[in-house]
Motif scaffolding. Structure first.
Motif, PDB file in Angstrom:
ATOM      1  N   ARG A   1       0.688  -1.217   0.181  1.00 21.33           N
ATOM      2  CA  ARG A   1       0.132  -0.071  -0.118  1.00 21.33           C
ATOM      3  C   ARG A   1       0.873   1.430   0.011  1.00 21.33           C
ATOM      4  N   LEU A   2       0.275   2.656  -0.516  1.00 23.79           N
ATOM      5  CA  LEU A   2       0.843   3.680  -0.416  1.00 23.79           C
ATOM      6  C   LEU A   2       1.055   4.035   0.864  1.00 23.79           C
ATOM      7  N   PRO A   3       1.739   4.921   1.448  1.00 21.76           N
ATOM      8  CA  PRO A   3       1.956   5.425   2.931  1.00 21.76           C
ATOM      9  C   PRO A   3       0.956   6.246   3.372  1.00 21.76           C
ATOM     10  N   LEU A   4       0.296   7.015   2.238  1.00 23.69           N
ATOM     11  CA  LEU A   4      -0.713   8.101   2.334  1.00 23.69           C
ATOM     12  C   LEU A   4      -1.589   8.057   1.170  1.00 23.69           C
ATOM     13  N   PRO A   5      -2.796   8.615   1.221  1.00 24.89           N
ATOM     14  CA  PRO A   5      -3.596   8.650   0.112  1.00 24.89           C
ATOM     15  C   PRO A   5      -3.112   9.772  -0.917  1.00 24.89           C
ATOM     16  N   VAL A   6      -3.532   9.229  -2.199  1.00 20.72           N
ATOM     17  CA  VAL A   6      -3.157  10.410  -3.350  1.00 20.72           C
ATOM     18  C   VAL A   6      -4.307  10.950  -4.279  1.00 20.72           C
ATOM     19  N   SER A   7      -4.151  11.632  -4.968  1.00 20.81           N
ATOM     20  CA  SER A   7      -5.073  12.389  -5.611  1.00 20.81           C
ATOM     21  C   SER A   7      -4.201  12.745  -7.207  1.00 20.81           C
ATOM     22  N   PHE A   8      -5.000  13.203  -8.070  1.00 22.83           N
ATOM     23  CA  PHE A   8      -4.386  13.662  -9.178  1.00 22.83           C
ATOM     24  C   PHE A   8      -5.161  14.670 -10.081  1.00 22.83           C
ATOM     25  N   GLU A   9      -4.680  15.637 -10.471  1.00 25.88           N
ATOM     26  CA  GLU A   9      -5.156  16.718 -11.265  1.00 25.88           C
ATOM     27  C   GLU A   9      -5.031  16.671 -12.884  1.00 25.88           C
ATOM     28  N   PHE A  10      -5.954  16.954 -13.378  1.00 24.54           N
ATOM     29  CA  PHE A  10      -5.931  17.107 -14.930  1.00 24.54           C
ATOM     30  C   PHE A  10      -6.709  18.401 -15.535  1.00 24.54           C
ATOM     31  N   TYR A  11      -6.177  18.881 -16.548  1.00 19.99           N
ATOM     32  CA  TYR A  11      -7.117  19.911 -17.254  1.00 19.99           C
ATOM     33  C   TYR A  11      -8.041  19.314 -18.384  1.00 19.99           C
ATOM     34  N   PRO A  12      -8.712  20.066 -18.806  1.00 21.76           N
ATOM     35  CA  PRO A  12      -9.702  19.563 -19.869  1.00 21.76           C
ATOM     36  C   PRO A  12      -9.068  19.529 -21.134  1.00 21.76           C
ATOM     37  N   PRO A  13      -8.801  18.582 -22.041  1.00 21.51           N
ATOM     38  CA  PRO A  13      -8.172  18.393 -23.223  1.00 21.51           C
ATOM     39  C   PRO A  13      -8.917  19.238 -24.342  1.00 21.51           C
ATOM     40  N   ASN A  14      -8.354  19.863 -25.371  1.00 23.55           N
ATOM     41  CA  ASN A  14      -9.193  20.662 -26.440  1.00 23.55           C
ATOM     42  C   ASN A  14      -9.505  19.682 -27.580  1.00 23.55           C
ATOM     43  N   THR A  15      -9.328  18.562 -27.555  1.00 24.22           N
ATOM     44  CA  THR A  15      -9.756  17.887 -28.603  1.00 24.22           C
ATOM     45  C   THR A  15     -10.397  16.501 -28.352  1.00 24.22           C
ATOM     46  N   GLU A  16     -11.104  15.883 -29.209  1.00 21.30           N
ATOM     47  CA  GLU A  16     -11.710  14.430 -28.909  1.00 21.30           C
ATOM     48  C   GLU A  16     -10.701  13.294 -28.664  1.00 21.30           C
ATOM     49  N   ALA A  17      -9.317  13.581 -29.446  1.00 18.97           N
ATOM     50  CA  ALA A  17      -8.166  12.652 -29.208  1.00 18.97           C
ATOM     51  C   ALA A  17      -7.560  12.662 -27.999  1.00 18.97           C
ATOM     52  N   GLY A  18      -7.448  14.062 -27.603  1.00 13.34           N
ATOM     53  CA  GLY A  18      -6.925  14.326 -26.203  1.00 13.34           C
ATOM     54  C   GLY A  18      -7.930  13.799 -25.082  1.00 13.34           C
ATOM     55  N   GLY A  19      -9.322  13.868 -25.058  1.00 16.25           N
ATOM     56  CA  GLY A  19     -10.169  13.387 -24.288  1.00 16.25           C
ATOM     57  C   GLY A  19      -9.899  11.968 -24.141  1.00 16.25           C
ATOM     58  N   ASP A  20      -9.956  11.029 -25.468  1.00 12.58           N
ATOM     59  CA  ASP A  20      -9.548   9.435 -25.350  1.00 12.58           C
ATOM     60  C   ASP A  20      -8.326   9.313 -24.648  1.00 12.58           C
ATOM     61  N   LYS A  21      -7.285  10.090 -24.894  1.00  9.53           N
ATOM     62  CA  LYS A  21      -5.759   9.896 -24.167  1.00  9.53           C
ATOM     63  C   LYS A  21      -6.016   9.885 -22.668  1.00  9.53           C
ATOM     64  N   LEU A  22      -6.868  11.010 -22.352  1.00  8.13           N
ATOM     65  CA  LEU A  22      -6.986  11.164 -20.847  1.00  8.13           C
ATOM     66  C   LEU A  22      -7.735   9.906 -20.268  1.00  8.13           C
ATOM     67  N   LYS A  23      -8.918   9.471 -20.704  1.00 10.32           N
ATOM     68  CA  LYS A  23      -9.180   8.277 -20.384  1.00 10.32           C
ATOM     69  C   LYS A  23      -8.312   7.096 -19.983  1.00 10.32           C
ATOM     70  N   ALA A  24      -7.548   6.953 -20.905  1.00 14.03           N
ATOM     71  CA  ALA A  24      -6.423   6.096 -20.952  1.00 14.03           C
ATOM     72  C   ALA A  24      -5.589   6.308 -19.526  1.00 14.03           C
ATOM     73  N   VAL A  25      -5.220   7.573 -19.527  1.00 14.06           N
ATOM     74  CA  VAL A  25      -4.353   8.005 -18.314  1.00 14.06           C
ATOM     75  C   VAL A  25      -4.909   7.945 -16.955  1.00 14.06           C
ATOM     76  N   VAL A  26      -6.417   8.065 -17.045  1.00 15.66           N
ATOM     77  CA  VAL A  26      -7.156   7.882 -15.527  1.00 15.66           C
ATOM     78  C   VAL A  26      -7.206   6.256 -15.291  1.00 15.66           C
ATOM     79  N   GLN A  27      -7.086   5.521 -16.417  1.00 15.08           N
ATOM     80  CA  GLN A  27      -7.429   4.127 -16.140  1.00 15.08           C
ATOM     81  C   GLN A  27      -5.670   3.542 -15.423  1.00 15.08           C
ATOM     82  N   GLU A  28      -4.697   4.257 -15.999  1.00 17.04           N
ATOM     83  CA  GLU A  28      -3.353   4.118 -15.526  1.00 17.04           C
ATOM     84  C   GLU A  28      -3.068   4.352 -13.957  1.00 17.04           C
ATOM     85  N   LEU A  29      -3.387   5.538 -13.485  1.00 14.88           N
ATOM     86  CA  LEU A  29      -3.470   6.104 -12.447  1.00 14.88           C
ATOM     87  C   LEU A  29      -4.441   5.569 -11.495  1.00 14.88           C
TER      88      LEU A  29
END
Length: 284
Positions: free
Chosen positions: A9-37
């Motif tokens: 386990r991680l020694p403490l909770p974590v959270s992550f921040e994003f900015y809204p992508p400008n394109t549909e492709a950027g949005g699809d890429k961000l979904k993959a990043v969310v799943q990785e994180l």
């Protein structure tokens, strides 16, 4: 070092921040990043909000996408340039979409806009959210360990922060920093003012040193001279920059863990690799 998540386990909770992508492709890429994180079981993801609400619809869309993937998401909401009526409309939308957490900010006016709207400070927005929604939203606010870049007096900045908490904030996320002493000193100072909410350090991995140095110069964030000189000395050696940056930020996080920070919030710039690597190192 490998960034493959381990069972430890991680020694403490974590959270992550994003900015809204400008394109549909950027949005699809961000979904993959969310799943990785998502592999490190973050407490939540936050999504930024452009000056004057310029990304309002995209922010909400990304929050909905994150929720659809099974994670909690917190939209940023800035109040400068807004009216009570349009903030009430946004809060109603949050209720409709079952959003339970938000990040309340004063924010900046879009370039060329003259009026500040009905809210001057984040504390006024927080008070209005509490008046409108009661206690059913968890409200995060911003904190500035090296003080707000537009504030000349540290004591006044501390008072502004205390006002946000007294208006109803539940916890705070700091601006990113590389000097842990600044964070611990800030926490001590606000505790002396009677502020007892969790103050989560915001951490920016060195995704792009030149870009982050620009952020630091703009926002009054100190990058230690020895770090800056080594980074600049590597010139175009991207492998060395990456390795050194990971070591610097890992040691920073280890110091924060040892000092009792309640959690860590990563500014990802919509990337997963560095944050995942740091999380893997913190698990060891």
């Amino acid at each position: 070092m490998s960034s493959t998540p381990s069972a430890k386990r991680l020694p403490l909770p974590v959270s992550f921040e994003f900015y809204p992508p400008n394109t549909e492709a950027g949005g699809d890429k961000l979904k993959a990043v969310v799943q990785e994180l998502g592999k490190v079981a973050p407490e939540y993801f936050s999504v930024t909000y452009g000056a004057g609400g310029s990304t309002r619809e995209r922010t909400l869309s990304i929050v909905q996408d994150i929720a659809a993937l099974g994670f909690e998401a917190a939209p940023h909401l800035s109040c400068v340039g807004s009216t009570r009526a349009n903030i009430a409309e946004i809060l109603a939308s949050y209720r409709e979409h079952k959003i339970k957490r938000m990040v309340a900010l004063r924010g900046d006016l879009p370039s060329g806009t003259a009026t500040a709207g009905e809210f001057r400070y984040a504390s006024e927005l927080i008070a209005y959210v509490r008046e409108t929604r009661g206690a059913d939203l968890h409200i995060e606010v911003a904190a500035y360990p090296e003080y707000h870049p537009q504030q000349r007096y540290a004591k006044r900045d501390l008072q502004h922060f205390a006002n946000k908490v007294r208006a109803g904030a539940d916890s705070a996320i700091t601006q990113f920093f590389y000097n842990p002493d600044a964070y611990f000193h800030f926490v001590d100072e606000v505790r002396a003012l009677g502020v007892d909410v969790p103050i989560v350090p915001g951490i920016m991995p060195f995704h792009n040193y030149a870009r982050i140095a620009q952020f630091g110069q703009r926002d009054g964030i100190e990058i230690p001279r020895w770090v800056a000189l080594k980074m600049e000395g590597y010139m175009d050696d991207t492998a060395s920059i990456r390795a050194f940056g990971l070591d610097v930020v890992t040691r920073l996080c280890e110091r924060l863990v040892a000092g009792g920070a309640p959690a860590i919030h990563f500014y990802t710039l919509n990337q997963s690799a560095l944050a995942l690597e740091i999380c893997a190192r913190l698990r060891r």
